[in-house]
Design a protein around this motif. Structure first.
Motif, PDB file in Angstrom:
ATOM      1  N   THR A 174       0.839  -1.196   0.000  1.00 36.89           N
ATOM      2  CA  THR A 174       0.000   0.000   0.000  1.00 36.89           C
ATOM      3  C   THR A 174       0.872   1.244   0.000  1.00 36.89           C
ATOM      4  O   THR A 174       2.031   1.203   0.390  1.00 36.89           O
ATOM      5  CB  THR A 174      -0.926   0.030   1.231  1.00 36.89           C
ATOM      6  N   GLY A 175       0.285   2.342  -0.457  1.00 36.74           N
ATOM      7  CA  GLY A 175       1.055   3.581  -0.537  1.00 36.74           C
ATOM      8  C   GLY A 175       0.162   4.789  -0.656  1.00 36.74           C
ATOM      9  O   GLY A 175      -0.688   5.025   0.198  1.00 36.74           O
ATOM     10  N   ASP A 176       0.293   5.523  -1.743  1.00 32.60           N
ATOM     11  CA  ASP A 176      -0.399   6.786  -1.943  1.00 32.60           C
ATOM     12  C   ASP A 176      -1.772   6.535  -2.562  1.00 32.60           C
ATOM     13  O   ASP A 176      -1.934   6.573  -3.780  1.00 32.60           O
ATOM     14  CB  ASP A 176       0.444   7.697  -2.833  1.00 32.60           C
ATOM     15  N   ALA A 177      -2.766   6.279  -1.712  1.00 34.44           N
ATOM     16  CA  ALA A 177      -4.135   6.061  -2.178  1.00 34.44           C
ATOM     17  C   ALA A 177      -4.925   7.363  -2.097  1.00 34.44           C
ATOM     18  O   ALA A 177      -4.597   8.268  -1.327  1.00 34.44           O
ATOM     19  CB  ALA A 177      -4.819   4.989  -1.346  1.00 34.44           C
ATOM     20  N   ASP A 189      -1.551   4.275  -5.922  1.00 37.27           N
ATOM     21  CA  ASP A 189      -1.177   3.070  -5.181  1.00 37.27           C
ATOM     22  C   ASP A 189      -2.383   2.483  -4.470  1.00 37.27           C
ATOM     23  O   ASP A 189      -3.429   3.122  -4.348  1.00 37.27           O
ATOM     24  CB  ASP A 189      -0.092   3.384  -4.138  1.00 37.27           C
ATOM     25  N   ALA A 198      -6.922  -1.711  -4.621  1.00 37.46           N
ATOM     26  CA  ALA A 198      -5.888  -1.349  -5.585  1.00 37.46           C
ATOM     27  C   ALA A 198      -6.310  -0.075  -6.308  1.00 37.46           C
ATOM     28  O   ALA A 198      -7.473   0.338  -6.256  1.00 37.46           O
ATOM     29  CB  ALA A 198      -5.678  -2.486  -6.583  1.00 37.46           C
ATOM     30  N   ALA A 199      -5.381   0.565  -6.983  1.00 37.86           N
ATOM     31  CA  ALA A 199      -5.697   1.753  -7.758  1.00 37.86           C
ATOM     32  C   ALA A 199      -6.769   1.423  -8.798  1.00 37.86           C
ATOM     33  O   ALA A 199      -6.684   0.411  -9.499  1.00 37.86           O
ATOM     34  CB  ALA A 199      -4.437   2.267  -8.447  1.00 37.86           C
TER      35      ALA A 199
END
Length: 215
Positions: free
Chosen positions: A60-63, A86, A110-111
């Protein structure tokens, strides 16, 4: 002379075809997925003399979580999706439709993926987040939906997305304005025959992010 005319005709046809292709529907912005789904995963394997162990890690990251399509009525629904680059975790996020609210289940999106929150009492919990009796039916004439990172619905810092249609006379509207998530004195104008609102351009906050879903 005839060859020149034919060449010009082909050129015009090609230009017309290209213009038509640029206006074609490229499909929905968000793709619905079951609420128990996970995002793209990184899989690693560890080999020993006796066995191979495989572990799965969700990256996970920049959602960027947003409100997507909404459907009006007793069998209505609200889509919550990820427009960030992300994957991200919905754990701790809430939907607020005054005077009701709902904490979303832990779900990694997910993106480009989304979950649907359904007010239909017969909705399949394997496919959607069921909210019958927990969120009210969405009125086609006017209403609002707020998406939060906590249950503190009066805190602008906790609001991450907002939608209002029909009228600004809504409880969460001042919070959205203070959060910079909605401009002053504007709403999404709903077509009288619309069955809901469809998400379109969400580059900037405001009513241009949705259009009426044809009835």
């Amino acid at each position: 002379m005839k060859r020149t005319a034919i060449a010009i005709a082909f050129l015009l046809a090609a230009c017309t075809s290209g213009a038509a292709d640029s206006d074609t529907d490229e499909g929905p912005i968000l793709e619905s997925t079951p609420p128990s789904s996970t995002a793209t995963t990184a899989i690693s394997s560890t080999e020993t003399d006796d066995e191979t162990t495989t572990s799965t890690t969700v990256v996970t990251g920049d959602a960027r979580f947003v409100i997507g399509n909404v459907v009006f009525g007793e069998l209505g629904s609200i889509e919550v999706g990820n427009l960030g680059p992300d994957a991200g975790d919905l754990t701790g996020h809430w939907l607020a439709v005054d005077p009701y609210d709902l904490e979303l289940p832990p779900t990694v999106l997910a993106a480009g993926k989304s979950v649907v929150v359904s007010m239909d009492a017969e909705a399949d919990p394997e496919l959607v987040v069921t909210a019958a009796g927990l969120l009210p039916p969405l009125d086609a004439s006017s209403g609002e939906v707020g998406l939060y990172t906590s249950g503190d619905f009066g805190d602008p810092a906790a609001m991450v997305d907002y939608l209002v249609w029909g009228s600004t006379n809504q409880v969460r509207y001042p919070v959205a304005v203070a959060a910079g998530l909605w401009p002053v004195d504007v709403v999404v104008v709903v077509d009288p025959s619309a069955t809901g609102l469809t998400i379109v351009d969400r580059t900037e906050p405001g009513p241009q992010g949705w259009v009426s879903t044809p009835g």
